[in-house]
Design a protein around this motif. Structure first.
Motif, PDB file in Angstrom:
ATOM      1  N   HIS A   1       1.111  -1.342   0.294  1.00 38.75           N
ATOM      2  CA  HIS A   1       0.026  -0.021  -0.396  1.00 38.75           C
ATOM      3  C   HIS A   1       0.789   0.518   0.183  1.00 38.75           C
ATOM      4  CE1 HIS A   1      -3.464  -2.583   1.347  1.00 38.75           C
ATOM      5  NE2 HIS A   1      -2.767  -3.170   2.100  1.00 38.75           N
ATOM      6  N   THR A   2       0.256   2.131  -0.771  1.00 31.92           N
ATOM      7  CA  THR A   2       0.716   3.800  -1.017  1.00 31.92           C
ATOM      8  C   THR A   2      -0.228   4.318  -0.539  1.00 31.92           C
ATOM      9  OG1 THR A   2       2.245   3.414  -2.057  1.00 31.92           O
ATOM     10  CG2 THR A   2       2.359   5.702  -1.877  1.00 31.92           C
TER      11      THR A   2
ATOM     12  N   LEU B   1       2.590   7.282   3.567  1.00 29.92           N
ATOM     13  CA  LEU B   1       3.066   5.921   4.318  1.00 29.92           C
ATOM     14  C   LEU B   1       3.081   4.570   3.567  1.00 29.92           C
ATOM     15  CD1 LEU B   1       2.964   4.223   6.839  1.00 29.92           C
ATOM     16  CD2 LEU B   1       0.673   4.296   6.571  1.00 29.92           C
TER      17      LEU B   1
ATOM     18  N   ILE C   1       3.794   0.383   2.626  1.00 32.43           N
ATOM     19  CA  ILE C   1       4.046  -0.855   3.471  1.00 32.43           C
ATOM     20  C   ILE C   1       4.111  -1.534   2.475  1.00 32.43           C
ATOM     21  CG2 ILE C   1       2.196  -2.066   4.694  1.00 32.43           C
ATOM     22  CD1 ILE C   1       0.774   0.060   5.266  1.00 32.43           C
TER      23      ILE C   1
ATOM     24  N   THR D   1       7.878  -6.804   6.920  1.00 35.00           N
ATOM     25  CA  THR D   1       6.370  -5.549   6.774  1.00 35.00           C
ATOM     26  C   THR D   1       7.043  -5.068   6.744  1.00 35.00           C
ATOM     27  OG1 THR D   1       4.648  -7.696   6.189  1.00 35.00           O
ATOM     28  CG2 THR D   1       4.247  -5.214   5.828  1.00 35.00           C
TER      29      THR D   1
ATOM     30  N   THR E   1       7.017  -0.860   7.441  1.00 37.73           N
ATOM     31  CA  THR E   1       6.234   0.412   7.431  1.00 37.73           C
ATOM     32  C   THR E   1       7.099   1.659   7.609  1.00 37.73           C
ATOM     33  OG1 THR E   1       6.369   0.393   9.848  1.00 37.73           O
ATOM     34  CG2 THR E   1       3.976  -0.521   8.879  1.00 37.73           C
ATOM     35  N   ASP E   2       7.002   2.806   6.592  1.00 40.54           N
ATOM     36  CA  ASP E   2       8.029   3.283   6.162  1.00 40.54           C
ATOM     37  C   ASP E   2       7.195   4.759   5.354  1.00 40.54           C
ATOM     38  OD1 ASP E   2      10.103   1.478   5.502  1.00 40.54           O
ATOM     39  OD2 ASP E   2      10.250   1.634   3.682  1.00 40.54           O
TER      40      ASP E   2
ATOM     41  N   ASN F   1      11.622   1.805   8.581  1.00 35.74           N
ATOM     42  CA  ASN F   1      11.213   0.839   9.738  1.00 35.74           C
ATOM     43  C   ASN F   1      10.855  -0.281   8.867  1.00 35.74           C
ATOM     44  OD1 ASN F   1      10.126   0.149  12.042  1.00 35.74           O
ATOM     45  ND2 ASN F   1       8.275   0.384  11.446  1.00 35.74           N
TER      46      ASN F   1
ATOM     47  N   GLY G   1       8.766  -2.318  10.851  1.00 34.99           N
ATOM     48  CA  GLY G   1       7.585  -3.150  10.997  1.00 34.99           C
ATOM     49  C   GLY G   1       6.563  -2.930  12.145  1.00 34.99           C
ATOM     50  N   VAL G   2       5.741  -3.868  12.336  1.00 29.91           N
ATOM     51  CA  VAL G   2       4.596  -3.512  13.438  1.00 29.91           C
ATOM     52  C   VAL G   2       4.955  -4.449  14.341  1.00 29.91           C
ATOM     53  CG1 VAL G   2       2.868  -2.865  12.565  1.00 29.91           C
ATOM     54  CG2 VAL G   2       3.062  -5.521  11.928  1.00 29.91           C
TER      55      VAL G   2
END
Length: 127
Positions: A68-69, A77, A79, A99, A101-102, A118, A121-122
């Motif tokens: 995703h963007t 963001l 992902i 995964t 998340t940047d 990052n 990620g989560v």
């Protein structure tokens, strides 16, 4: 390589990473961008460059699949799933995946650069 669409950042990063071009990678980041090494551990500037250099030293290519963007004004963001899988120069097999998340920002020049890298990620805990 100049990036005018934030969704292209991961593919341009992959090209630079797989070419082992630390300078090209560095140009995809704002100078004081941060990198999350693990949850709660963040580096910037030379620390970020050293962390990137250590991944390049593995000698194994990276693949990134952007999920995703999400863009709002000059902030995005990103992902995406990444995999570093192969054999290091010393013969050891390595497999790292996750995964990320940047966060990226469009600069005054109209180009997008990472401001937060990052990869964990989560993920909730360090290794």
């Amino acid at each position: 390589m100049a990036v005018s669409d934030p969704a292209r950042l991961p593919s341009v990063f992959v090209e630079a990473f797989n070419a082992k071009d630390l300078g090209a990678i560095d140009r995809l980041f704002e100078p004081e961008a941060v990198r999350v090494l693990q949850p709660g551990v963040v580096v910037t500037g030379d620390g970020r460059r050293r962390a990137t250099s250590s991944f390049l030293a593995l000698g194994v290519p990276i693949e990134i699949s952007l999920r995703h963007t999400y863009v709002y004004d000059d902030t995005a963001l990103l992902i995406g799933d990444f995999v570093i899988d192969g054999t290091k120069p010393d013969g050891e097999h390595i497999h790292i995946e996750g995964t990320a998340t940047d966060v990226a920002r469009r600069g005054a020049d109209g180009l997008w650069r990472y401001i937060i890298d990052n990869p964990p990620g989560v993920e909730v805990g360090g290794e």
